[in-house]
Scaffold this motif. Structure first.
Motif, PDB file in Angstrom:
ATOM      1  N   GLN A  20      72.121  -4.903 -68.609  1.00 47.90           N
ATOM      2  CA  GLN A  20      72.518  -5.372 -67.289  1.00 47.90           C
ATOM      3  C   GLN A  20      71.919  -6.745 -67.003  1.00 47.90           C
ATOM      4  OE1 GLN A  20      74.703  -3.743 -65.183  1.00 47.90           O
ATOM      5  NE2 GLN A  20      74.644  -5.717 -64.153  1.00 47.90           N
ATOM      6  N   ALA A  21      70.695  -6.978 -67.442  1.00 49.63           N
ATOM      7  CA  ALA A  21      70.065  -8.283 -67.254  1.00 49.63           C
ATOM      8  C   ALA A  21      70.842  -9.371 -67.986  1.00 49.63           C
ATOM      9  CB  ALA A  21      68.622  -8.238 -67.745  1.00 49.63           C
ATOM     10  N   SER A  22      71.228  -9.090 -69.228  1.00 47.04           N
ATOM     11  CA  SER A  22      71.992 -10.054 -70.016  1.00 47.04           C
ATOM     12  C   SER A  22      73.342 -10.335 -69.374  1.00 47.04           C
ATOM     13  CB  SER A  22      72.176  -9.527 -71.438  1.00 47.04           C
ATOM     14  OG  SER A  22      72.949 -10.416 -72.214  1.00 47.04           O
ATOM     15  N   LEU A  23      74.028  -9.270 -68.946  1.00 46.78           N
ATOM     16  CA  LEU A  23      75.335  -9.426 -68.315  1.00 46.78           C
ATOM     17  C   LEU A  23      75.234 -10.219 -67.022  1.00 46.78           C
ATOM     18  CD1 LEU A  23      78.341  -8.732 -68.059  1.00 46.78           C
ATOM     19  CD2 LEU A  23      77.669  -6.582 -66.975  1.00 46.78           C
ATOM     20  N   SER A  24      74.216  -9.930 -66.234  1.00 50.12           N
ATOM     21  CA  SER A  24      74.033 -10.619 -64.956  1.00 50.12           C
ATOM     22  C   SER A  24      73.858 -12.120 -65.156  1.00 50.12           C
ATOM     23  CB  SER A  24      72.817 -10.036 -64.232  1.00 50.12           C
ATOM     24  OG  SER A  24      72.604 -10.685 -63.000  1.00 50.12           O
ATOM     25  N   MET A  25      73.048 -12.512 -66.151  1.00 50.97           N
ATOM     26  CA  MET A  25      72.818 -13.935 -66.403  1.00 50.97           C
ATOM     27  C   MET A  25      74.041 -14.630 -66.990  1.00 50.97           C
ATOM     28  SD  MET A  25      68.838 -14.232 -67.691  1.00 50.97           S
ATOM     29  CE  MET A  25      68.698 -12.685 -68.584  1.00 50.97           C
ATOM     30  N   ALA A  26      74.958 -13.864 -67.584  1.00 50.66           N
ATOM     31  CA  ALA A  26      76.149 -14.447 -68.193  1.00 50.66           C
ATOM     32  C   ALA A  26      77.236 -14.754 -67.171  1.00 50.66           C
ATOM     33  CB  ALA A  26      76.698 -13.503 -69.264  1.00 50.66           C
ATOM     34  N   GLN A  27      77.151 -14.166 -66.005  1.00 52.31           N
ATOM     35  CA  GLN A  27      78.190 -14.359 -64.998  1.00 52.31           C
ATOM     36  C   GLN A  27      78.065 -15.714 -64.317  1.00 52.31           C
ATOM     37  OE1 GLN A  27      77.641 -10.873 -62.595  1.00 52.31           O
ATOM     38  NE2 GLN A  27      78.774  -9.545 -64.005  1.00 52.31           N
ATOM     39  N   ARG A  28      79.206 -16.199 -63.833  1.00 51.68           N
ATOM     40  CA  ARG A  28      79.271 -17.551 -63.278  1.00 51.68           C
ATOM     41  C   ARG A  28      78.274 -17.760 -62.141  1.00 51.68           C
ATOM     42  NH1 ARG A  28      85.034 -19.525 -61.267  1.00 51.68           N
ATOM     43  NH2 ARG A  28      85.443 -19.042 -63.482  1.00 51.68           N
ATOM     44  N   ASP A  29      78.165 -16.780 -61.274  1.00 51.74           N
ATOM     45  CA  ASP A  29      77.244 -16.910 -60.141  1.00 51.74           C
ATOM     46  C   ASP A  29      75.947 -16.152 -60.386  1.00 51.74           C
ATOM     47  OD1 ASP A  29      78.331 -14.400 -60.127  1.00 51.74           O
ATOM     48  OD2 ASP A  29      78.573 -14.292 -57.948  1.00 51.74           O
ATOM     49  N   GLY A  30      75.679 -15.858 -61.639  1.00 52.37           N
ATOM     50  CA  GLY A  30      74.500 -15.064 -61.969  1.00 52.37           C
ATOM     51  C   GLY A  30      73.208 -15.859 -61.938  1.00 52.37           C
ATOM     52  N   PRO A  31      72.090 -15.175 -62.045  1.00 51.04           N
ATOM     53  CA  PRO A  31      70.776 -15.830 -62.037  1.00 51.04           C
ATOM     54  C   PRO A  31      70.490 -16.514 -63.365  1.00 51.04           C
ATOM     55  CG  PRO A  31      70.517 -13.508 -62.450  1.00 51.04           C
ATOM     56  CD  PRO A  31      71.979 -13.705 -62.182  1.00 51.04           C
ATOM     57  N   ALA A  32      69.572 -17.455 -63.341  1.00 52.19           N
ATOM     58  CA  ALA A  32      69.118 -18.097 -64.575  1.00 52.19           C
ATOM     59  C   ALA A  32      68.066 -17.229 -65.267  1.00 52.19           C
ATOM     60  CB  ALA A  32      68.545 -19.474 -64.276  1.00 52.19           C
ATOM     61  N   TYR A  33      67.388 -16.409 -64.478  1.00 55.44           N
ATOM     62  CA  TYR A  33      66.343 -15.531 -64.997  1.00 55.44           C
ATOM     63  C   TYR A  33      66.494 -14.139 -64.388  1.00 55.44           C
ATOM     64  CZ  TYR A  33      64.046 -20.036 -65.927  1.00 55.44           C
ATOM     65  OH  TYR A  33      63.753 -21.311 -66.343  1.00 55.44           O
ATOM     66  N   VAL A  34      66.026 -13.152 -65.116  1.00 58.18           N
ATOM     67  CA  VAL A  34      65.894 -11.803 -64.574  1.00 58.18           C
ATOM     68  C   VAL A  34      64.451 -11.366 -64.754  1.00 58.18           C
ATOM     69  CG1 VAL A  34      66.472  -9.376 -64.861  1.00 58.18           C
ATOM     70  CG2 VAL A  34      68.284 -11.083 -64.907  1.00 58.18           C
ATOM     71  N   LEU A  35      63.844 -10.963 -63.668  1.00 61.48           N
ATOM     72  CA  LEU A  35      62.490 -10.419 -63.713  1.00 61.48           C
ATOM     73  C   LEU A  35      62.632  -8.906 -63.783  1.00 61.48           C
ATOM     74  CD1 LEU A  35      59.457 -10.655 -63.591  1.00 61.48           C
ATOM     75  CD2 LEU A  35      59.592 -10.976 -61.121  1.00 61.48           C
ATOM     76  N   LEU A  36      62.515  -8.390 -64.999  1.00 63.29           N
ATOM     77  CA  LEU A  36      62.674  -6.953 -65.228  1.00 63.29           C
ATOM     78  C   LEU A  36      61.308  -6.274 -65.159  1.00 63.29           C
ATOM     79  CD1 LEU A  36      64.301  -4.458 -66.039  1.00 63.29           C
ATOM     80  CD2 LEU A  36      64.091  -5.180 -68.433  1.00 63.29           C
ATOM     81  N   ALA A  37      61.173  -5.361 -64.228  1.00 65.85           N
ATOM     82  CA  ALA A  37      59.908  -4.645 -64.037  1.00 65.85           C
ATOM     83  C   ALA A  37      60.156  -3.147 -64.146  1.00 65.85           C
ATOM     84  CB  ALA A  37      59.302  -4.983 -62.678  1.00 65.85           C
ATOM     85  N   ALA A  38      59.115  -2.419 -64.470  1.00 63.24           N
ATOM     86  CA  ALA A  38      59.181  -0.960 -64.522  1.00 63.24           C
ATOM     87  C   ALA A  38      57.881  -0.390 -63.998  1.00 63.24           C
ATOM     88  CB  ALA A  38      59.428  -0.477 -65.946  1.00 63.24           C
ATOM     89  N   VAL A  39      57.972   0.703 -63.270  1.00 65.27           N
ATOM     90  CA  VAL A  39      56.780   1.350 -62.735  1.00 65.27           C
ATOM     91  C   VAL A  39      57.019   2.852 -62.711  1.00 65.27           C
ATOM     92  CG1 VAL A  39      57.588   1.067 -60.343  1.00 65.27           C
ATOM     93  CG2 VAL A  39      55.158   1.421 -60.795  1.00 65.27           C
ATOM     94  N   ASP A  40      55.979   3.610 -63.027  1.00 65.11           N
ATOM     95  CA  ASP A  40      56.126   5.062 -63.055  1.00 65.11           C
ATOM     96  C   ASP A  40      54.747   5.715 -63.028  1.00 65.11           C
ATOM     97  OD1 ASP A  40      57.342   7.522 -63.139  1.00 65.11           O
ATOM     98  OD2 ASP A  40      58.268   7.266 -65.105  1.00 65.11           O
ATOM     99  N   SER A  41      54.718   6.961 -62.619  1.00 68.81           N
ATOM    100  CA  SER A  41      53.473   7.732 -62.621  1.00 68.81           C
ATOM    101  C   SER A  41      53.788   9.202 -62.852  1.00 68.81           C
ATOM    102  CB  SER A  41      52.725   7.574 -61.298  1.00 68.81           C
ATOM    103  OG  SER A  41      51.576   8.417 -61.286  1.00 68.81           O
ATOM    104  N   LEU A  42      53.097   9.783 -63.816  1.00 68.56           N
ATOM    105  CA  LEU A  42      53.181  11.220 -64.033  1.00 68.56           C
ATOM    106  C   LEU A  42      51.960  11.929 -63.470  1.00 68.56           C
ATOM    107  CD1 LEU A  42      55.161   9.962 -66.257  1.00 68.56           C
ATOM    108  CD2 LEU A  42      54.937  12.177 -67.356  1.00 68.56           C
ATOM    109  N   LEU A  43      51.091  11.162 -62.805  1.00 67.07           N
ATOM    110  CA  LEU A  43      49.923  11.751 -62.155  1.00 67.07           C
ATOM    111  C   LEU A  43      50.307  12.145 -60.734  1.00 67.07           C
ATOM    112  CD1 LEU A  43      47.163   9.375 -63.507  1.00 67.07           C
ATOM    113  CD2 LEU A  43      47.614  11.745 -64.175  1.00 67.07           C
ATOM    114  N   ASP A  44      51.132  13.166 -60.673  1.00 63.10           N
ATOM    115  CA  ASP A  44      51.720  13.639 -59.429  1.00 63.10           C
ATOM    116  C   ASP A  44      51.745  15.162 -59.507  1.00 63.10           C
ATOM    117  OD1 ASP A  44      53.857  13.102 -57.040  1.00 63.10           O
ATOM    118  OD2 ASP A  44      54.570  14.714 -58.345  1.00 63.10           O
TER     119      ASP A  44
END
Length: 367
Positions: free
Chosen positions: A161-185
């Motif tokens: 999705q990040a690659s596709l988004s940057m390929a579009q005409r009005d897309g971003p020049a960069y994608v800041l891809l982040a991930a967060v998770d916790s199994l201490l629940d």
């Protein structure tokens, strides 16, 4: 910034059929039990240091459960997820003063729906609060931000999705891809205890529950400076589920590895190492071993297996990006690099399997 959802996947991820262009890791960030910044966490992982400690959760019989928790953090729930996410977003952008944030889209990967513990709604609330703070500080990001709740194996969908988004005409020049998770629940701990999947004194075939976050700033543009490039990507869907009566067949992971290598125009045996989100569970080890045995084109004397879980524990959806952020520096190290080309692969409980070929170089090959 309005968040737009990613298309739900049916069978092979819809996003993986989109045109793929290599992605360059411009910047990285990490926050986990062994360090709240990328340099600190990377140094600990390189040294195989962990911060596993007894938690407030107990196993059957009252023995404390060992976990990989962030140290000196008193917040819990959505606030704790928000703290980790805010930390990695800030670190990834801190060293990029020349980048206009309006050209950067934020894409966040979280736990898959239905997984016990931290919910997608919890992450959505945390992300919304962070974006509101950014707007209040006068920082505007590209409108194509998204929340992707597809778990560890869903990193392929997020990258596509990040690659596709940057390929579009009005897309971003960069994608800041982040991930967060916790199994201490409490919900997650209870669930995995019932399934006998947690590492305890009576169960050596289990994982250490943990938490963490990571981020990589991605670009499709070439650069003169050496960097980690994600050259090829493949995602598949595994029919087998944990607890099934049938044995692990590793068909989907095998296909993902083969497809990624084919897309990269290389043999898996020509790569220097492989890295995964594998934990201490035997089924995961068997799946990886079977897939590699089928995919390896010829015998190889050594094919090192790198795993961040040895130091940070099972961090769920954050595992893949913690691996990418770690390798972004390690692969360029003059003496400690595991090699300049590797195979990365990740498996989620929901059946998603992702494989990618990464290389450390100055620019992608000419098309």
């Amino acid at each position: 910034m309005k968040l737009w959802p990613l298309s739900p996947a049916t069978g092979t991820d819809q996003s993986t059929t989109a045109p793929w262009m290599p992605l360059r890791v411009v910047a990285r960030a990490m926050c986990c039990a062994v360090g709240h910044t990328a340099p600190a966490a990377s140094a600990a992982i390189n040294a195989r240091i962990n911060h596993f400690r007894e938690t407030g959760f107990v196993a059957r019989g009252g023995a404390p459960i060992t976990g990989g928790a962030l140290y000196e953090v008193g917040a819990w729930g959505a606030e704790r997820l928000g703290l980790m996410l805010r930390t990695v977003l800030a670190e990834a952008m801190a060293g990029q003063p020349g980048i206009d944030t309006r050209t950067v889209a934020i894409l966040v990967l979280g736990a898959e729906p239905g997984r016990p513990g931290m919910s997608g709604n919890c992450l959505a609330e945390a992300l919304a609060a962070i974006l509101e703070e950014m707007r209040g500080e006068g920082r505007q990001f590209h409108a194509r931000g998204a929340l992707c709740v597809d778990g560890k194996g869903g990193v392929g969908k997020a990258l596509a999705q990040a690659s596709l988004s940057m390929a579009q005409r009005d897309g971003p020049a960069y994608v800041l891809l982040a991930a967060v998770d916790s199994l201490l629940d409490a919900g997650a701990i209870e669930h995995y205890l019932d399934q006998e999947r947690l590492a305890t004194k009576s169960n050596a075939d289990g994982f250490i529950p943990a938490e963490g976050a990571a981020a990589v700033l991605l670009s499709r543009a070439e650069a003169a400076a050496p960097a980690l490039w994600i050259d090829a990507l493949a995602s598949t869907e595994e029919a087998w589920r944990f607890g099934a009566d049938t044995p692990v067949r590793a068909r989907a992971l095998t296909d993902a590895m083969r497809n990624a290598a084919q897309a990269a125009g290389c043999e898996i045996a020509a790569l220097d190492f492989h890295a995964s989100g594998m934990t201490g569970e035997g089924w995961y080890a068997r799946e990886v071993s079977m897939a590699l045995a089928r995919c390896m084109e010829r015998k190889k004397a050594q094919f090192p297996h790198l795993m961040v879980a040895r130091s940070v524990g099972e961090t769920g959806a954050a595992s893949a990006l913690l691996t990418l952020a770690w390798l972004a520096a390690l692969m360029g190290h003059p003496t400690h690099s595991p090699g300049r080309a590797g195979l990365l692969h990740f498996a989620g409980d929901d059946g998603r399997r992702t494989a990618m070929v990464v290389r450390y170089r100055a620019a992608p090959p000419a098309s």
